[in-house]
Design a protein around this motif. Structure first.
Motif, PDB file in Angstrom:
ATOM      1  N   THR A   3      31.148 -32.506  24.659  1.00  0.00           N
ATOM      2  CA  THR A   3      30.509 -31.334  24.019  1.00  0.00           C
ATOM      3  C   THR A   3      29.381 -32.044  22.776  1.00  0.00           C
ATOM      4  N   TYR A   4      29.996 -33.146  22.119  1.00  0.00           N
ATOM      5  CA  TYR A   4      28.802 -33.640  21.365  1.00  0.00           C
ATOM      6  C   TYR A   4      27.885 -34.370  21.896  1.00  0.00           C
ATOM      7  N   LYS A   6      26.588 -33.592  24.849  1.00  0.00           N
ATOM      8  CA  LYS A   6      25.876 -32.792  25.417  1.00  0.00           C
ATOM      9  C   LYS A   6      25.077 -32.007  24.166  1.00  0.00           C
ATOM     10  N   LEU A   7      25.389 -31.830  23.196  1.00  0.00           N
ATOM     11  CA  LEU A   7      24.757 -31.194  22.030  1.00  0.00           C
ATOM     12  C   LEU A   7      23.796 -32.264  21.559  1.00  0.00           C
ATOM     13  N   ARG A  10      20.958 -32.526  24.261  1.00  0.00           N
ATOM     14  CA  ARG A  10      20.138 -31.386  24.173  1.00  0.00           C
ATOM     15  C   ARG A  10      19.166 -31.324  22.842  1.00  0.00           C
ATOM     16  N   ASN A  11      19.836 -31.544  21.931  1.00  0.00           N
ATOM     17  CA  ASN A  11      19.307 -31.402  20.467  1.00  0.00           C
ATOM     18  C   ASN A  11      17.945 -32.663  20.634  1.00  0.00           C
TER      19      ASN A  11
ATOM     20  N   VAL B  99      20.573 -24.782  21.516  1.00  0.00           N
ATOM     21  CA  VAL B  99      20.615 -25.516  22.845  1.00  0.00           C
ATOM     22  C   VAL B  99      21.741 -25.255  23.793  1.00  0.00           C
ATOM     23  N   LEU B 100      22.393 -24.069  23.455  1.00  0.00           N
ATOM     24  CA  LEU B 100      23.561 -23.957  24.077  1.00  0.00           C
ATOM     25  C   LEU B 100      23.261 -22.546  24.750  1.00  0.00           C
ATOM     26  N   PHE B 108      32.159 -22.301  22.296  1.00  0.00           N
ATOM     27  CA  PHE B 108      32.042 -23.459  21.226  1.00  0.00           C
ATOM     28  C   PHE B 108      33.330 -23.536  20.238  1.00  0.00           C
ATOM     29  N   GLN B 111      36.422 -24.225  21.842  1.00  0.00           N
ATOM     30  CA  GLN B 111      36.563 -25.625  22.058  1.00  0.00           C
ATOM     31  C   GLN B 111      36.991 -26.303  20.935  1.00  0.00           C
ATOM     32  N   ARG B 140      19.807 -18.978  27.262  1.00  0.00           N
ATOM     33  CA  ARG B 140      19.779 -19.565  25.968  1.00  0.00           C
ATOM     34  C   ARG B 140      19.334 -18.598  24.961  1.00  0.00           C
TER      35      ARG B 140
END
Lengths: 406, 232
Positions: A3-4, A6-7, A10-11, B99-100, B108, B111, B140
């Motif tokens: 997740t990190y 991916k984040l 994307r960021n 971005v999600l 999130f 998770q 998004r």
């Protein structure tokens, strides 16, 4: 962890233009830093290579007293087993013996002090390329009893190929040395001092002339390149008896070594200025990235994400930015450096002529040692790490309520 | 059953120069399943109160007890974990992670709670369908309207099964239709799943739906009324 990552990824592309500009600044920095170091180290390699082939070789085994007092009394006895052992050291290309001393040379009415060097012609030719420098007559053979003399000396003595050179000197243990040598060839040496005073004899003939049978002044050790000198030096040192020592090209030519060191230090200062600029560039971008997302960080912290996890995410972003730039920089550098490695850039005419005078090839060489390029990429990567740490400290001090207000 | 209790709660800003008493001795009890609105003029201390009971800000004096845990005693780290497990947040500006996707935003928090993927997927989809966003799971935030984003925010807040949801001016940026829609969703969640909602609001449409309305002024509770919105 996914997740990190991916984040973070994307960021990074939230503001494509900014990321691309920052990445481009890293790419070009890595490119210029790599190219600069490559040219710098390439020129040092070429200088060292030329210097070594001029005369000294990379390493010499000598009597411990010889370097300070270069007399025949400080010669060493030939030890075939030692030569054999040195030859077997990894990266050693060849080992050859020399007997060096002085004499007074004469032809008809002219005379001149000369530097006499007894060599094994075949092996020596692989180091100082004497056969290529022989302009008249022929190069010496292994058991030759003639002499190969320098062009300047032949001019001074007015001697030519086929004439007989007379030399007198003091031999081993003070005996008188006198000999007549047919001039086999005349060579042109780029070093003016060598070109005016040098006489080459075969090793056996020189030992006979100086009555120093089975003795020599130094044993030259040639290695692949100067990067291998250190470990070969250590290995040779371990083989030597206490009355012998090994000297490196740096010890025999300290001026050259310190000139290279000085120049390298100058280049590295320039490089650090470049790194500083990159560092501030990355820092500026990342600071902007973080500041405009303060509210977002406040929110994710509010909903339960620990600050260290936010830091991991930020670190991943900065890391990706750094590694992306570094990898792309290396990709851009590789073909350019490779091209200049295969096609060295000719130096401007004046400089080329001056270089040619000294027997140095008039080209700008580049080094393709992987370490040079990887180091630039790693440095940029470390810079990103430092920026990340500063940002992480900043993040640790974040006031969540203020951040939530934006 | 009380899920939230504050005792003599104070928050003073700039204690050293000119002190501002944002919250000035509030005693408050919230029971499970309440649908409470905290109202009051700007600067009355609503948001500060909400921040403190949500564990985002620490009181200068007084106690906050959530589900028998005294928040004052928790370290920053434990407080973060506490928020993760017990409190849901809905913000005025939605504050989704841009971005999600909608699904990833809702997922999130689960998770972070380390819930299994299967459970996360199932709950996320069913909640998004419940709020009418079944067809926007992969959108998004930038591709959604304000009302849709706020619905995702509400879904995110309840996805972690919190003790209560704090909503700070949740309808302030929404049009009437979106507000109506959002309030219906929250009312339904409150009714069906017994999720406790505490709003800070100026919006009369929210106040009308609330079963308890607490009026705050100058950092104090000046009125606390329980009502039946059906009858009103």
């Amino acid at each position: 962890m996914n997740t990190y990552i991916k984040l973070a990824w994307r960021n990074l592309w939230r503001n494509k233009r900014r990321t691309m500009i920052t990445t481009a600044s890293i790419v070009f920095s890595v490119f210029f830093a790599s190219l600069m170091r490559s040219v710098q180290e390439g020129s040092y390699d070429s200088m060292i290579d030329n210097m070594v082939k001029f005369y000294s070789g990379y390493l010499q085994v000598q009597d411990t007293a010889y370097w300070e007092e270069k007399t025949l009394e400080n010669t060493i006895e030939y030890d075939s087993s030692l030569t054999q052992k040195i030859s077997q050291i990894n990266d050693v290309l060849l080992v050859t013996s020399r007997l060096e001393s002085f004499a007074l040379s004469a032809f008809k009415e002219n005379s001149k002090p000369v530097f006499v060097m007894g060599i094994s012609p075949g092996k020596e030719d692989r180091i100082i390329k004497l056969s290529e420098k022989t302009k008249k007559g022929k190069f010496l053979s292994e058991k030759d009893d003639g002499a190969l003399i320098a062009e300047g000396l032949s001019r001074f003595l007015k001697i030519n190929v086929g004439d007989t050179l007379v030399m007198i000197s003091q031999g081993y243990h003070g005996v008188s040395a006198a000999g007549k040598f047919a001039v086999r060839g005349i060579f042109k040496h780029p070093n003016p001092e060598f070109n005016n005073n040098m006489v080459f004899l075969s090793l056996a003939k020189a030992q006979e002339f100086y009555s120093a049978y089975g003795r020599y002044t130094s044993e030259l050790v040639m290695v692949e390149d100067h990067y291998e000198v250190d470990h070969v030096e250590r290995a040779v040192e371990n083989l030597l008896p206490p009355d012998k020592r090994v000297m490196t090209w740096e010890e025999m030519s300290p001026e050259m070594a310190s000139m290279i060191e000085g120049d390298r230090a100058g280049g590295i200062v320039m490089l650090w200025i470049l790194y500083l600029v990159i560092g501030f560039g990355i820092f500026g971008t990342v600071l902007m990235m973080v500041n405009e997302r303060k509210r977002e960080f406040g929110v994710i912290s509010a909903v339960g994400m620990r600050k260290y996890k936010i830091n991991v995410m930020l670190f991943a972003e900065i890391f990706m930015l750094g590694i992306l730039g570094a990898i792309m920089g290396l990709i851009l550098t590789t073909p350019v450096v490779w091209y200049f490695y295969e096609n060295p850039l000719p130096l401007p005419q004046e400089m080329a002529e001056a270089m040619a005078e000294y027997g140095v090839e008039p080209f700008m060489y580049v080094s393709i040692r992987a370490e040079l390029f990887i180091r630039q990429a790693v440095t940029v990567f470390v810079l990103s790490g430092i920026v990340a740490i500063i940002i992480m400290f900043n993040m640790a001090r974040m006031d969540m309520v203020k951040a939530l207000r934006g | 059953m009380n899920i939230l209790e504050t005792k003599n709660l104070h928050k003073v800003y700039d204690e050293t120069s000119v002190p501002v008493y944002a919250v000035n001795g509030i005693d408050l009890t919230i029971k499970k399943g309440e649908f409470t609105a905290i109202v009051g003029p700007s600067g009355s201390g609503k948001t500060t109160l909400l921040n403190m009971i949500g564990g985002l800000d620490r009181p200068t004096k007084g106690e906050i007890i959530v589900n028998n845990v005294k928040l004052n005693d928790l370290s920053s780290r434990k407080l973060t974990d506490f928020r993760l497990k017990n409190i849901g947040f809905v913000f005025q500006a939605y504050n989704l992670i841009p971005v999600l996707t909608a699904k990833e935003n809702v997922e999130f928090i689960m998770q972070l709670q380390k819930r299994p993927k299967k459970e996360r997927d199932k709950r996320t989809i069913s909640l998004l369908e419940a709020v009418g966003l079944g067809d926007r799971v992969n959108s998004r935030p930038a591709k959604m309207s304000g009302g849709q984003q706020q619905r995702v925010a509400v879904t995110r807040a309840i996805a972690s099964k919190p003790q209560f949801v704090l909503a700070d001016e949740p309808t302030a940026n929404l049009d009437s239709k979106s507000t109506e829609n959002l309030l219906e969703i929250m009312e339904e969640l409150n009714r069906k799943e017994q999720i406790t909602f505490i709003f800070s609001t100026h919006d009369q449409r929210v106040v009308k739906k609330a079963r308890r309305v607490i009026t705050v002024d100058d950092g104090k509770i000046v009125k606390d009324e329980t009502r039946d919105p059906e009858k009103d």
